[in-house]
Every structure is written in structure tokens, then in C-alpha cells.
Write a protein that holds these residues in place. Structure first.
Motif, PDB file in Angstrom:
ATOM      1  N   VAL B 149     -61.034 -26.926 -18.500  1.00 19.01           N
ATOM      2  CA  VAL B 149     -62.271 -26.940 -17.699  1.00 19.01           C
ATOM      3  C   VAL B 149     -63.117 -28.141 -18.127  1.00 19.01           C
ATOM      4  N   TRP B 150     -63.199 -28.343 -19.439  1.00 18.59           N
ATOM      5  CA  TRP B 150     -63.953 -29.498 -19.956  1.00 18.59           C
ATOM      6  C   TRP B 150     -63.308 -30.805 -19.482  1.00 18.59           C
ATOM      7  N   LEU B 151     -61.983 -30.839 -19.555  1.00 18.85           N
ATOM      8  CA  LEU B 151     -61.277 -32.061 -19.144  1.00 18.85           C
ATOM      9  C   LEU B 151     -61.556 -32.388 -17.668  1.00 18.85           C
ATOM     10  N   GLY B 152     -61.607 -31.346 -16.842  1.00 16.54           N
ATOM     11  CA  GLY B 152     -61.887 -31.549 -15.419  1.00 16.54           C
ATOM     12  C   GLY B 152     -63.287 -32.077 -15.163  1.00 16.54           C
ATOM     13  N   LEU B 153     -64.181 -31.858 -16.112  1.00 14.99           N
ATOM     14  CA  LEU B 153     -65.545 -32.373 -15.989  1.00 14.99           C
ATOM     15  C   LEU B 153     -65.655 -33.808 -16.486  1.00 14.99           C
ATOM     16  N   VAL B 154     -64.771 -34.159 -17.403  1.00 12.47           N
ATOM     17  CA  VAL B 154     -64.886 -35.449 -18.067  1.00 12.47           C
ATOM     18  C   VAL B 154     -64.195 -36.557 -17.289  1.00 12.47           C
ATOM     19  N   THR B 155     -63.094 -36.221 -16.643  1.00  4.75           N
ATOM     20  CA  THR B 155     -62.305 -37.263 -15.992  1.00  4.75           C
ATOM     21  C   THR B 155     -61.747 -36.793 -14.658  1.00  4.75           C
ATOM     22  N   THR B 156     -61.543 -37.746 -13.787  1.00  4.37           N
ATOM     23  CA  THR B 156     -60.882 -37.417 -12.519  1.00  4.37           C
ATOM     24  C   THR B 156     -59.362 -37.393 -12.689  1.00  4.37           C
ATOM     25  N   GLN B 157     -58.893 -37.791 -13.865  1.00  2.00           N
ATOM     26  CA  GLN B 157     -57.450 -37.811 -14.147  1.00  2.00           C
ATOM     27  C   GLN B 157     -57.057 -36.619 -15.035  1.00  2.00           C
ATOM     28  N   ALA B 158     -57.729 -35.490 -14.846  1.00  2.00           N
ATOM     29  CA  ALA B 158     -57.535 -34.354 -15.755  1.00  2.00           C
ATOM     30  C   ALA B 158     -56.085 -33.862 -15.756  1.00  2.00           C
ATOM     31  N   ILE B 159     -55.475 -33.808 -14.605  1.00  2.00           N
ATOM     32  CA  ILE B 159     -54.099 -33.292 -14.540  1.00  2.00           C
ATOM     33  C   ILE B 159     -53.173 -34.213 -15.326  1.00  2.00           C
ATOM     34  N   GLY B 160     -53.299 -35.507 -15.113  1.00  2.00           N
ATOM     35  CA  GLY B 160     -52.442 -36.470 -15.816  1.00  2.00           C
ATOM     36  C   GLY B 160     -52.644 -36.429 -17.317  1.00  2.00           C
ATOM     37  N   ILE B 161     -53.888 -36.427 -17.732  1.00  4.09           N
ATOM     38  CA  ILE B 161     -54.183 -36.405 -19.168  1.00  4.09           C
ATOM     39  C   ILE B 161     -53.743 -35.073 -19.772  1.00  4.09           C
ATOM     40  N   GLY B 162     -53.978 -33.988 -19.022  1.00  8.32           N
ATOM     41  CA  GLY B 162     -53.548 -32.672 -19.487  1.00  8.32           C
ATOM     42  C   GLY B 162     -52.031 -32.612 -19.674  1.00  8.32           C
ATOM     43  N   LEU B 163     -51.306 -33.202 -18.739  1.00 15.23           N
ATOM     44  CA  LEU B 163     -49.842 -33.230 -18.851  1.00 15.23           C
ATOM     45  C   LEU B 163     -49.411 -34.042 -20.078  1.00 15.23           C
ATOM     46  N   LEU B 164     -50.076 -35.166 -20.288  1.00 11.23           N
ATOM     47  CA  LEU B 164     -49.746 -35.976 -21.471  1.00 11.23           C
ATOM     48  C   LEU B 164     -49.970 -35.175 -22.747  1.00 11.23           C
ATOM     49  N   TYR B 165     -51.089 -34.435 -22.754  1.00 10.74           N
ATOM     50  CA  TYR B 165     -51.391 -33.616 -23.933  1.00 10.74           C
ATOM     51  C   TYR B 165     -50.298 -32.553 -24.145  1.00 10.74           C
ATOM     52  N   ILE B 166     -49.931 -31.878 -23.058  1.00 10.92           N
ATOM     53  CA  ILE B 166     -48.947 -30.787 -23.181  1.00 10.92           C
ATOM     54  C   ILE B 166     -47.570 -31.334 -23.578  1.00 10.92           C
ATOM     55  N   VAL B 167     -47.155 -32.394 -22.908  1.00  5.47           N
ATOM     56  CA  VAL B 167     -45.795 -32.892 -23.119  1.00  5.47           C
ATOM     57  C   VAL B 167     -45.694 -33.743 -24.391  1.00  5.47           C
ATOM     58  N   LEU B 168     -46.592 -34.723 -24.468  1.00  2.00           N
ATOM     59  CA  LEU B 168     -46.464 -35.663 -25.588  1.00  2.00           C
ATOM     60  C   LEU B 168     -46.997 -35.106 -26.894  1.00  2.00           C
ATOM     61  N   TRP B 169     -48.238 -34.620 -26.838  1.00  2.00           N
ATOM     62  CA  TRP B 169     -48.865 -34.190 -28.090  1.00  2.00           C
ATOM     63  C   TRP B 169     -48.260 -32.884 -28.589  1.00  2.00           C
ATOM     64  N   GLU B 170     -48.364 -31.858 -27.723  1.00  2.00           N
ATOM     65  CA  GLU B 170     -47.904 -30.543 -28.185  1.00  2.00           C
ATOM     66  C   GLU B 170     -46.380 -30.446 -28.226  1.00  2.00           C
ATOM     67  N   GLY B 171     -45.743 -31.029 -27.226  1.00  2.00           N
ATOM     68  CA  GLY B 171     -44.293 -30.891 -27.144  1.00  2.00           C
ATOM     69  C   GLY B 171     -43.545 -31.838 -28.062  1.00  2.00           C
ATOM     70  N   PHE B 172     -44.114 -33.006 -28.295  1.00  2.00           N
ATOM     71  CA  PHE B 172     -43.380 -34.016 -29.053  1.00  2.00           C
ATOM     72  C   PHE B 172     -43.948 -34.204 -30.460  1.00  2.00           C
ATOM     73  N   PHE B 173     -45.169 -34.735 -30.531  1.00  2.00           N
ATOM     74  CA  PHE B 173     -45.735 -35.060 -31.851  1.00  2.00           C
ATOM     75  C   PHE B 173     -45.869 -33.827 -32.737  1.00  2.00           C
ATOM     76  N   ALA B 174     -46.386 -32.751 -32.148  1.00  2.00           N
ATOM     77  CA  ALA B 174     -46.617 -31.557 -32.962  1.00  2.00           C
ATOM     78  C   ALA B 174     -45.307 -30.951 -33.457  1.00  2.00           C
ATOM     79  N   GLY B 175     -44.188 -31.308 -32.798  1.00  2.00           N
ATOM     80  CA  GLY B 175     -42.892 -30.824 -33.250  1.00  2.00           C
ATOM     81  C   GLY B 175     -42.405 -31.544 -34.497  1.00  2.00           C
ATOM     82  N   PHE B 176     -42.890 -32.775 -34.661  1.00  2.00           N
ATOM     83  CA  PHE B 176     -42.429 -33.580 -35.800  1.00  2.00           C
ATOM     84  C   PHE B 176     -43.474 -33.736 -36.900  1.00  2.00           C
ATOM     85  N   VAL B 177     -44.710 -33.844 -36.469  1.00  2.00           N
ATOM     86  CA  VAL B 177     -45.778 -34.106 -37.439  1.00  2.00           C
ATOM     87  C   VAL B 177     -46.583 -32.835 -37.620  1.00  2.00           C
ATOM     88  N   SER B 178     -46.489 -32.249 -38.782  1.00  2.00           N
ATOM     89  CA  SER B 178     -47.155 -30.951 -38.965  1.00  2.00           C
ATOM     90  C   SER B 178     -48.671 -31.080 -38.831  1.00  2.00           C
TER      91      SER B 178
END
Lengths: 309, 237
Positions: B149-178
Motif C-alpha cells: 500500500v505504501w509502495l503504491g503511494l510512493v511510486t507509479t511503478q509499484a508493481i514493477g518494484i514490488g516484483l523486483l523485491y519479491i523475485v530478486l530480494w526475497e527469492g534470490f538475495f535472501a536465499g544466499f545472504v542471511s
């Protein structure tokens, strides 16, 4: 009662810039009860100014108060404001009545259903109130938006290009309604890029050009000031020397030059005079005019208004 | 607040959105039924990693919530109807809270029912495990909703940034970097699940239950406050 009424809205040295673009530059004026027209070409900064006046946008510098209070981030003050933005988007899935009711509820209107009836009657849309708004014409949507703006009986109405999409009958109805609301003591600010709209309604005019307050005051004074403003006009014809000699004789013309390409550049202080006299001079001298255009970009729109007027 | 809540529910409950959410939410359940019927049924650990953590908590829940929560404000900003709300004489949190609640109301049932059925089928009716999975799924919905909800208020690219967060950060980095897991909503939700049923989901590397609860509350409240602050300070189109 005596003297000038106390200002309801005070704009003091307000500027707003977006990066390197200055949308509004050091604007100062007061708005008193009655109808005030904010006049200026598209892109002049009217909407930015109105958004700051309603607290929806921050100022980069300067102060802006409504009833003596800062308007930005001051929700309790919004109970006294009725704002209709230039954007015509509505909740298309809602009926007109549901929309007006929701707006009334958000504004804490007591006896809500009566207020909704009254607002919808004011804009003469009782017959269409139960239809979804995505079935409305553009003019109907504007009127229902106006009903939603009026439902809480605000002291101040701020209307951005409110006559967009209205047919002539609706315009007359709208103008009558605004005059009635102003006569009841409300403060109304309406913006327009069409001179006639403002001329027919506003007692006071604020002329915004390129983000600056170019003139303010009574409509006749503004019009006279605009007419006397010096500007350059380029004239193309089949006999430039002959026409230039004739133009020099006009009292409102300060200078006449002929460019190497044969165009006449006239510096005038009275566009209406030039507008009337130029064709007459050309006709009497048997000269064909090919093109008449303003050269000063910043005054192009002003020129346009005056030609239209 | 009721007017904003009902408005947002109506805005977000488009037919296509509901259909897509239904399909996504059904996937873990179908997967659980199919795998458990096969001869090579996975172990609890394998199932937890592949389906509950990766598919449900790691993909479906955040995607469903992203699609709904990011639109709670973003649609109004894009349509420029948000001024109808911000020009109301109500505190800004009276706008943010119902929007957030509407997003949770809409996304919650899909994810919670999906988690409940998946866990019930997978763990053969084990109440503790089912409750752990369901509660953590609900917590995940609330946390993602607050953030998006906050992301949707901050940027018009909320879906894209949200996807990057889910896929890259949570799915990738968080899998390798504790250390990256400290900023991962998915891992807070999984930590809650592990904490509520250590018997079944014990994994040493995750937060303790207490830490997961505190972190979840802080993150939820933090994004809520950020949204209120943003709504107060932003220029309304």
C-alpha cells in the motif's frame, strides 16, 4: 458595511517549481467573497496555483492561507472548501447519487440524504441520479461532480475549468447557479482559459501568464491593461512597404520594421486597434494580407484571447 | 472510514483480478493433493521448502497481495480521483487504514483458505501445523499489504518494484545472504510458521517466534505510518 471585505484566501509571494521548471513565480493576491476568475492560457500555472490554494500541492516558497489558516495539511479546514478539479475521471461503477452521498459522508454532512437531494437538484440531474456514472455524458459527469462539490455547502468553491464539456444550456444553468451561490456570500474562484467565460461571471480577474500574475483587478481594467500591452506582430502581405507606411499612421503603433524576407514587424500597444485597423488599411490600399501572427511567445496566448474577444 | 473501505473494496474487486487470484490461490492446494497421491511423496521438510515456503509464502501470497494492495492508492493516483479523499476533512490515517484493511480483506481469504487447505491436506489434519501455516499466511498478507500500500503511494511503478523485491530480494538475495533476510517479509512469515510449530518446521537459521512477532508488528506499523506520512506530504495530482 464599509471598505473592502476581508480576504478569504491570501496568497503571499507564492512560488512553485518542479526541478528547473518554474510553474508559479512569486504570486501575491487576495481573494474576497464573490466570484474571482483565474484567467490564463493552458500551461500558465493556473492549476498548480489552485492545487496550492486547496492544500493539495506544497508551495516551494511563500505562504498561502485560507480564513487565516495554512491550508496545507489542514484537514479540518477542508470542511469549508468545495473543490472541483479539472480532471473529469469519476468512479464509473457508482451511481451519481452514491457518489454524492459518499462525498457527503466523507465531509461529515448531517441529514445526509436531504443534502444529497438538494445538491443533485441544484445541478438538475435528479432524473439520472440512479444511473452508473460511466453511462453519463461528459457534461453530466461535470454536473454530478459539481453536486458532490456542493453537498457539504462549503464557504469557498474552487473550480478548475468547470465549464469543460458543458453544452450552451448547461453553461447558462451553471453560470446562474454560480451567481446565486456568490450572492449568498460564498467565495468562488474559477479558472478558465476562455476569456468570455470569465468575463460573464467574474467580478475580479487574476491574469496568470507564464506562472506570473500579469494583472489583477476588475475585468474592465484587466482588459484595458491587456489592450495597452506592447507586443510584436508579424504581417505578411503582397506589398510590405506600402502597408508599413500605412501602419505607421496608427496612433497605437510604436515601431514598424521590414525584415529582409519582406515581412512587416509591428510593435503595438493596442491589439484591438491593430486588429480592427490592419484589415481596413490593407483593403483601402488594395493590399492582400497573407498572414498575421504574434512574435512574442509569452504574449501569444494573450493575443489569442484578445483576438477572440 | 467505512466509506473509504467500501469504495476501495469495490475498486479492487474487478472480475479479472478475482479470477486470477482464485487460480493462484488454488495452485498450492492442487499441488499438495497431486504430490501426496504420488508414489514418491515428498518428506515434510521437502514439502515445506518447495510448497509452503517457496510457492505459497514466496510467490503466490506476495503476488496476490501486490496486485491488490499496490492498487489501493495507485489506481486513485493514476485516475486522479484521490483528491476526492484527500480533500475530505478527516485525518489521513482515516484514509490509509481503511484502504489497507480493504486490501487485507480482499487478499486475505484467498491466501488463508489456500494455506489452510494446503496444510490440512499435507499434514493429514494436524491441527498445530495447519494453524501455524494459516496464521503465518495471514500475517504475511498483512505485512505485504502494509508494504505494498505504501509502495503504491510512493511510486507509479509499484508493481514493477514490488516484483523486483519479491523475485530478486526475497527469492534470490535472501536465499544466499542471511543478512538480507532481516529485510524480508517472506522470512518473517516463515519464521512465524516455524515458531508456532517447531516440532514440525524446526529450522535453526530463522528468527525465534518472539523476534518474528515483534519484527512483524514493527514492520506492519512502520509501513502504515510511512503511508500516512506520505499521504500528508505528497502533492495530490
Amino acid at each position: 458595511m464599509s471598505g473592502t471585505p476581508a480576504p478569504v484566501i491570501r496568497v503571499d509571494g507564492v512560488s512553485r517549481w518542479f526541478g528547473s521548471v518554474v510553474a508559479v513565480s512569486d504570486v501575491t493576491f487576495d481573494v474576497a467573497p464573490g466570484i474571482t476568475g483565474l484567467l490564463g492560457p493552458n500551461g500558465a500555472g493556473k492549476t498548480t496555483l489552485l492545487r496550492m490554494m486547496t492544500g493539495q500541492a506544497a508551495t516551494s516558497s511563500g505562504t498561502l492561507t485560507v480564513f487565516g489558516q495554512p491550508v496545507r495539511d489542514n484537514p479540518p479546514l477542508y470542511r469549508r472548501l468545495g473543490v472541483m478539479s479539472e480532471h473529469e475521471t469519476v468512479y464509473g461503477f457508482m451511481t451519481g447519487r452514491d457518489f454524492v452521498r459518499m462525498m457527503g459522508r466523507l465531509r461529515g454532512v448531517p441529514a445526509l440524504e436531504d443534502a444529497v437531494d438538494r445538491a443533485i437538484d441544484l445541478v438538475d440531474l435528479a432524473d439520472a441520479q440512479h444511473r452508473p456514472m460511466d453511462t453519463y455524458s461528459r457534461g453530466m459527469r461535470q454536473r454530478m461532480r459539481l453536486a458532490a462539490t456542493l453537498v457539504h455547502d462549503p464557504d469557498i468553491l474552487i473550480l478548475d475549468e468547470p465549464l469543460n464539456g458543458a453544452d450552451p444550456r448547461q453553461r447558462v444553468h451553471f453560470q446562474h447557479l454560480l451567481r446565486q451561490l456568490a450572492a449568498d456570500g460564498r467565495t468562488i474562484v474559477l479558472s478558465s482559459h476562455i476569456l468570455e467565460e470569465v468575463e460573464q461571471l467574474a467580478e475580479t480577474v487574476l491574469l496568470i501568464v507564464n506562472g506570473k500574475l500579469a494583472a489583477s483587478g476588475g475585468f474592465r481594467a484587466i482588459r484595458a491593461a491587456l489592450n495597452q500591452r506592447p507586443y510584436h506582430v508579424r504581417v505578411m502581405c503582397d506589398s510590405p512597404r506600402k502597408l508599413a507606411a500605412a501602419i505607421v499612421s496608427l496612433g497605437s503603433v510604436d515601431a514598424v520594421n521590414i525584415d529582409p524576407d519582406g515581412a512587416i514587424v509591428v510593435l503595438s500597444r493596442n491589439v484591438l486597434d491593430l486588429q480592427i485597423e490592419l484589415p481596413r488599411l490593407a483593403q483601402s490600399a488594395g493590399i492582400s494580407l497573407r498572414r498575421v501572427e504574434p512574435l512574442d511567445d509569452s504574449l501569444e496566448s494573450v493575443f489569442g484571447y484578445l483576438v477572440e474577444g | 472510514m467505512g466509506a473509504v473501505y467500501l469504495l476501495t473494496l469495490r475498486q479492487l474487486s474487478g472480475r479479472w483480478r478475482i479470477l486470477i487470484m482464485t487460480v493462484l490461490a488454488a495452485m498450492p492446494v492442487i499441488f499438495a493433493v497431486l504430490t501426496l497421491r504420488s508414489k514418491d511423496a515428498p518428506s515434510v521438510m521437502e514439502f515445506e521448502v518447495a510448497v509452503l515456503s517457496a510457492m505459497l509464502a514466496g510467490s503466490i501470497a506476495p503476488l496476490v497481495v501486490l496486485a491488490i494492495a499496490a492498487a489501493a492508492f495507485a489506481n486513485e493516483v493514476e485516475d486522479r480521483t484521490i483528491a476526492n479523499l484527500t480533500l475530505s476533512p478527516i485525518p489521513r490515517w482515516h484514509i490509509v487504514v481503511p484502504k489497507l484493511l480493504a486490501a487485507i480483506t480482499l487478499a486475505g481469504p484467498f491466501i488463508v483458505v489456500s494455506a489452510l487447505l494446503t496444510a490440512h491436506v499435507s499434514f493429514l489434519g494436524d491441527a498445530t501445523a495447519t494453524i501455524a501455516v494459516t496464521v503465518s499466511a495471514l500475517a504475511g498478507v498483512a505485512l505485504y499489504a502494509s508494504a505494498f500500500v505504501w509502495l503504491g503511494l510512493v511510486t507509479t511503478q509499484a508493481i514493477g518494484i514490488g516484483l523486483l523485491y519479491i523475485v530478486l530480494w526475497e527469492g534470490f538475495f535472501a536465499g544466499f545472504v542471511s543478512g538480507a533476510r532481516l529485510l524480508s517479509i517472506r522470512h518473517y512469515a516463515i519464521a512465524l510458521m516455524h515458531g508456532m510449530d517447531e516440532r514440525r518446521f524446526a529450522l535453526a537459521e530463522h528468527l525465534s517466534l518472539g523476534a518474528a512477532i515483534v519484527t512483524s508488528i514493527v514492520v506492519f506499523a512502520g509501513f502504515l505510518l510511512l503511508s500516512v506520512r506520505r499521504l500528508r506530504r505528497m502533492d495530490i495530482p
